[in-house]
Design an enzyme around this catalytic site. Structure first.
Site, PDB file in Angstrom:
ATOM      1  N   CYS A  53       9.478  -0.169   3.888  1.00  0.00           N
ATOM      2  CA  CYS A  53      10.183   1.092   4.156  1.00  0.00           C
ATOM      3  C   CYS A  53       9.914   1.574   5.582  1.00  0.00           C
ATOM      4  O   CYS A  53       8.898   1.220   6.202  1.00  0.00           O
ATOM      5  CB  CYS A  53       9.716   2.172   3.192  1.00  0.00           C
ATOM      6  SG  CYS A  53      10.139   1.876   1.480  1.00  0.00           S
ATOM      7  N   GLU A  55       8.939   4.476   6.557  1.00  0.00           N
ATOM      8  CA  GLU A  55       7.718   5.279   6.679  1.00  0.00           C
ATOM      9  C   GLU A  55       6.500   4.390   6.885  1.00  0.00           C
ATOM     10  O   GLU A  55       5.642   4.665   7.726  1.00  0.00           O
ATOM     11  CB  GLU A  55       7.498   6.120   5.410  1.00  0.00           C
ATOM     12  CG  GLU A  55       8.589   7.134   5.130  1.00  0.00           C
ATOM     13  CD  GLU A  55       9.700   6.594   4.234  1.00  0.00           C
ATOM     14  OE1 GLU A  55      10.115   5.434   4.442  1.00  0.00           O
ATOM     15  OE2 GLU A  55      10.145   7.322   3.344  1.00  0.00           O
ATOM     16  N   CYS A  86       9.258   6.830  -1.138  1.00  0.00           N
ATOM     17  CA  CYS A  86       8.971   6.154  -2.415  1.00  0.00           C
ATOM     18  C   CYS A  86       7.483   6.301  -2.753  1.00  0.00           C
ATOM     19  O   CYS A  86       6.672   6.734  -1.921  1.00  0.00           O
ATOM     20  CB  CYS A  86       9.369   4.673  -2.342  1.00  0.00           C
ATOM     21  SG  CYS A  86       8.205   3.654  -1.422  1.00  0.00           S
ATOM     22  N   CYS A  89       4.995   4.518  -0.393  1.00  0.00           N
ATOM     23  CA  CYS A  89       4.821   5.197   0.898  1.00  0.00           C
ATOM     24  C   CYS A  89       3.977   6.457   0.742  1.00  0.00           C
ATOM     25  O   CYS A  89       3.170   6.783   1.613  1.00  0.00           O
ATOM     26  CB  CYS A  89       6.182   5.526   1.515  1.00  0.00           C
ATOM     27  SG  CYS A  89       7.040   4.063   2.137  1.00  0.00           S
TER      28      CYS A  89
HETATM   29  N1  THU Z   1      13.758   3.138   1.952  1.00  0.00           N
HETATM   30  C1  THU Z   1      13.000   3.570   3.005  1.00  0.00           C
HETATM   31  O1  THU Z   1      12.873   2.879   4.024  1.00  0.00           O
HETATM   32  N2  THU Z   1      12.405   4.783   2.908  1.00  0.00           N
HETATM   33  C2  THU Z   1      12.605   5.672   1.895  1.00  0.00           C
HETATM   34  O2  THU Z   1      12.098   6.776   1.939  1.00  0.00           O
HETATM   35  C3  THU Z   1      13.428   5.284   0.740  1.00  0.00           C
HETATM   36  C4  THU Z   1      13.885   3.870   0.716  1.00  0.00           C
HETATM   37  C5  THU Z   1      14.490   1.876   2.095  1.00  0.00           C
HETATM   38  C6  THU Z   1      14.018   0.711   1.280  1.00  0.00           C
HETATM   39  C7  THU Z   1      15.283  -0.133   1.228  1.00  0.00           C
HETATM   40  O3  THU Z   1      15.377  -0.901   2.402  1.00  0.00           O
HETATM   41  C8  THU Z   1      16.400   0.875   1.233  1.00  0.00           C
HETATM   42  O4  THU Z   1      15.846   2.080   1.708  1.00  0.00           O
HETATM   43  C9  THU Z   1      17.035   1.106  -0.115  1.00  0.00           C
HETATM   44  O5  THU Z   1      16.091   1.369  -1.084  1.00  0.00           O
END
Ligand code: THU
Length: 130
Positions: A53, A55, A86, A89
């Protein structure tokens, strides 16, 4: 630095998102106690569970550059609902929360955002080995 400044940095960072599977770019901008800012984007993988992610990208960049105290993180994602961090994170943020309580800014489409304290989002992190 205003919330908007940090949110703009998160939006910029989302431009580097590698998202061939979800097509959902996310950017993060992490403000450290010394005023420095580290940005990150989501980096997906065909083995979907190996996706990182935005974050965690920003946090890992900051820690690997010697920063461990964070005061605020802005998360940019253009969804119908606020782009909340998530569980993984939140746990990683909690690792570096120390006695502080960082602020978490979450956006949705239209530029609206909400602000939370990490302790609201992650009240009981795993911390047995701390
Ligand atoms: N994702 C993030 O990078 N941060 C978040 O806060 C929520 C989800 C990304 C993970 C994945 O690449 C995409 O968003 C869809 O879940």
């Amino acid at each position: 630095m205003t919330d908007r400044d940090l949110l703009n940095m998160a939006r910029e960072a989302a431009q580097n998102a590698y998202v061939p599977y979800s097509h959902f770019p996310v950017g993060a901008a992490l403000e450290c106690a010394d005023g420095s800012v580290f940005t990150g984007c989501n980096v997906e993988n065909v083995a979907l569970g190996s996706t990182i992610c935005a974050e965690r990208t920003a946090i890992v960049k900051a820690v690997s550059e010697g920063r461990r105290k964070f005061v605020r993180i802005a998360i940019y994602g253009e969804g119908e609902t606020y782009c909340m961090p998530c569980g993984a994170c939140r746990q990683v943020m909690a690792e570096f929360a120390g006695s502080g309580d960082m602020e978490v800014l979450c956006t949705r489409s239209g530029g609206r955002y909400v602000s939370y304290r990490l302790s609201q989002l992650m009240p009981h992190p795993f911390e047995t080995f701390r």
